[in-house]
Design a protein around this motif. Structure first.
Motif, short mmCIF file in Angstrom:
data_model
loop_
_atom_site.label_atom_id
_atom_site.label_comp_id
_atom_site.label_asym_id
_atom_site.label_seq_id
_atom_site.Cartn_x
_atom_site.Cartn_y
_atom_site.Cartn_z
N ILE A 71 -5.86 -5.70 -11.05
CA ILE A 71 -4.98 -6.78 -9.64
C ILE A 71 -4.25 -6.26 -8.67
CG2 ILE A 71 -4.24 -9.27 -9.59
CD1 ILE A 71 -5.51 -9.89 -12.22
N GLN A 72 -4.17 -6.22 -7.65
CA GLN A 72 -2.86 -5.37 -6.91
C GLN A 72 -3.14 -6.65 -5.05
OE1 GLN A 72 -3.85 -1.85 -4.60
NE2 GLN A 72 -1.41 -1.62 -5.33
N CYS A 73 -1.76 -7.27 -5.84
CA CYS A 73 -1.14 -7.83 -4.36
C CYS A 73 -1.47 -7.27 -2.84
CB CYS A 73 0.24 -9.09 -4.18
SG CYS A 73 1.01 -7.56 -4.15
N ASP A 74 -1.67 -7.22 -1.43
CA ASP A 74 -1.88 -7.05 -0.71
C ASP A 74 -0.22 -6.20 -0.07
OD1 ASP A 74 -4.49 -7.54 0.49
OD2 ASP A 74 -3.42 -9.61 1.59
N GLU A 75 0.75 -7.30 -0.55
CA GLU A 75 2.11 -6.48 -0.80
C GLU A 75 2.21 -5.41 -1.41
OE1 GLU A 75 5.47 -8.57 -1.00
OE2 GLU A 75 4.65 -9.60 0.26
N CYS A 76 1.74 -5.07 -2.84
CA CYS A 76 1.66 -3.81 -4.00
C CYS A 76 1.30 -2.87 -2.75
CB CYS A 76 1.96 -4.33 -4.87
SG CYS A 76 3.79 -4.73 -5.80
N LYS A 77 -0.32 -3.22 -2.38
CA LYS A 77 -1.58 -2.49 -1.88
C LYS A 77 -0.76 -1.61 -1.14
CE LYS A 77 -6.29 -1.92 -1.57
NZ LYS A 77 -7.68 -2.67 -0.82
N ASN A 78 0.23 -1.82 0.56
CA ASN A 78 0.61 -1.19 1.24
C ASN A 78 1.74 -0.69 0.32
OD1 ASN A 78 -0.69 -2.27 3.27
ND2 ASN A 78 0.81 -3.90 3.70
N LYS A 79 2.65 -0.91 -0.19
CA LYS A 79 4.07 -0.41 -0.84
C LYS A 79 3.47 1.29 -1.71
CE LYS A 79 7.96 -0.58 -4.34
NZ LYS A 79 8.46 -1.83 -5.06
N TYR A 80 2.65 0.91 -2.46
CA TYR A 80 1.43 2.08 -3.35
C TYR A 80 0.47 2.53 -3.11
CZ TYR A 80 5.08 -0.40 -7.32
OH TYR A 80 5.67 -0.45 -7.66
N ASP A 81 0.22 1.89 -1.68
CA ASP A 81 -0.88 2.91 -1.02
C ASP A 81 -2.78 2.44 -1.48
OD1 ASP A 81 0.86 3.75 1.32
OD2 ASP A 81 1.14 5.67 0.30
N GLY A 82 -2.27 1.42 -2.32
CA GLY A 82 -3.41 1.63 -3.26
C GLY A 82 -3.95 2.05 -4.63
N CYS A 83 -2.55 2.49 -4.92
CA CYS A 83 -2.88 2.52 -6.27
C CYS A 83 -2.03 2.19 -7.13
CB CYS A 83 -2.05 4.78 -6.19
SG CYS A 83 -2.63 5.90 -5.62
N CYS A 84 -2.21 3.02 -8.48
CA CYS A 84 -1.76 1.54 -9.50
C CYS A 84 -0.23 1.91 -9.97
CB CYS A 84 -2.28 1.97 -10.60
SG CYS A 84 -2.27 3.68 -11.53
N SER A 85 0.63 3.26 -9.55
CA SER A 85 1.74 3.45 -10.10
C SER A 85 2.22 4.73 -9.33
CB SER A 85 1.86 3.86 -11.41
OG SER A 85 1.06 5.70 -11.13
N ASP A 86 3.60 4.88 -9.25
CA ASP A 86 4.12 5.60 -8.12
C ASP A 86 3.97 7.23 -8.24
OD1 ASP A 86 6.27 4.35 -7.35
OD2 ASP A 86 7.62 3.55 -8.36
N GLU A 87 3.30 7.42 -9.80
CA GLU A 87 3.26 8.53 -10.03
C GLU A 87 1.50 9.07 -9.79
OE1 GLU A 87 5.78 7.33 -13.20
OE2 GLU A 87 4.12 6.44 -11.99
N CYS A 88 0.75 7.98 -9.13
CA CYS A 88 -0.51 8.19 -9.12
C CYS A 88 -0.49 7.62 -6.95
CB CYS A 88 -1.64 6.84 -9.47
SG CYS A 88 -2.39 7.44 -10.94
N LYS A 89 0.55 7.26 -7.15
CA LYS A 89 0.52 7.29 -5.52
C LYS A 89 1.40 9.13 -4.74
CE LYS A 89 3.73 5.72 -1.38
NZ LYS A 89 4.97 4.25 -1.54
#
Length: 328
Positions: free
Chosen positions: A290-308
């Protein structure tokens, strides 16, 4: 020569879908009945539905059929008649029509033969999946919910329950249906003489679960006819209060149907109220979360900094990173 499989790339098929002008209807259906030759039945289904431009996924086994599909609006009546003529067992079958539908749920027809239409892990030859509990219609669901002599049991996975469920329903905390069945028996043993009401997305899991509980000696077993999809549709048609709160998770591109405006889940990254599921954009992950729009933009639709970070690597480096991860 009849075409029995798709031969066009997913990219082209998706582009064709989004270029379509005609509305589509998203439908789910299932039926437990004996299919003597699943392969031949599968081929017949594929040919006939492909001619009607049906998209979606269909599973066929000796025990029956399970399908989630979309149908062009102008072909819907022809689809229904074709389905009903495939077998006497399918004549008049209830179709669960999506209630929050943009028509973009599927872009290709996939029809597969499976050992079971629902993987249940049941090996006991004495189990009879046809000895199901009693169906409950929407008004009957509302009448029984909240009663002291009744327990509602959610037979879906945690990520489905998390975003929406019936009021005070019991969650069976498992990621697979085969694990849930014996777990549900254990969790409910102190309530064996109560009314047990089981439900799932479209009815296929809770119908088999109701038969399993009856097989295990539970005398008063019910299940919601057509699952959450049919309940919500009928409740709205009949102007009944909705006792399912939040969103109903669905297994297609929509990832959910809004039932009520309640948001009962939180973004897995920042904790804000949110019930929008996404698949991690990193091809080496694809975690559903589950990901909100703000986090979707922050993480480019990824689940973590590592995946981003991996998501933004050149393709060859991404593949090397995934191979290294498998080695480690």
């Amino acid at each position: 020569m009849q075409v029995l499989h798709n031969r066009i790339s997913n990219e082209e098929l998706r582009a064709r879908l989004f270029a379509e002008k005609e509305p589509r209807v998203t439908v789910s259906l299932y039926k437990y009945f004996t299919i003597v030759n699943p392969r031949a039945f599968r081929d017949e289904v594929y040919v006939k539905f492909n001619q009607l431009n049906v998209f979606g996924r269909i599973y066929i086994a000796h025990e029956g059929i399970n399908a989630q599909i979309s149908v062009p609006e102008s072909n819907f009546n022809a689809f229904r008649e074709t389905l009903y003529q495939l077998s006497p067992e399918l004549d008049g079958l209830r179709l669960n029509i999506a209630i929050d539908d943009d028509g973009k749920s599927f872009w290709v027809l996939r029809c597969k033969v499976r050992s079971r239409i629902v993987a249940d892990g049941i090996t006991d030859p004495g189990f009879d999946a046809s000895k199901i509990g009693k169906y409950l219609k929407a008004d009957e669901v509302n009448e029984m919910i909240g009663r002291d002599d009744t327990v509602f049991v959610d037979m879906r996975n945690h990520y489905e329950y998390e975003v929406g469920h019936f009021e005070n329903a019991l969650e069976v905390p498992s990621n697979t249906f085969r694990e849930q069945l014996p777990m549900a028996v254990e969790m409910l043993k102190e309530n064996k003489d109560k009314n047990i009401v089981m439900y799932c997305t479209g009815g296929i899991r809770c119908e088999k679960a109701s038969a399993y509980l009856r097989y295990k000696g539970f005398p008063h077993v019910f299940h919601v006819e057509g699952g959450v999809i049919e309940y919500a549709r009928k409740a709205r048609e009949q102007c009944l209060p909705l006792k399912f709160i939040g969103k109903n998770f669905v297994f297609d591109e929509r990832l959910g149907e809004r039932i009520t405006d309640d948001i009962i889940a939180q973004c897995h990254q920042c904790g804000k109220p949110c019930d929008n599921h996404t698949n991690c954009n990193n091809d080496g992950c694809h975690l559903l979360f589950i990901q909100c729009d703000e986090c979707k933009n922050k993480y480019d639709g990824c689940c973590s900094d590592e995946c981003k970070e991996e998501f933004h690597l050149p393709e060859e480096e991404q593949q090397r990173a995934r191979r290294a991860g498998r080695v480690n």
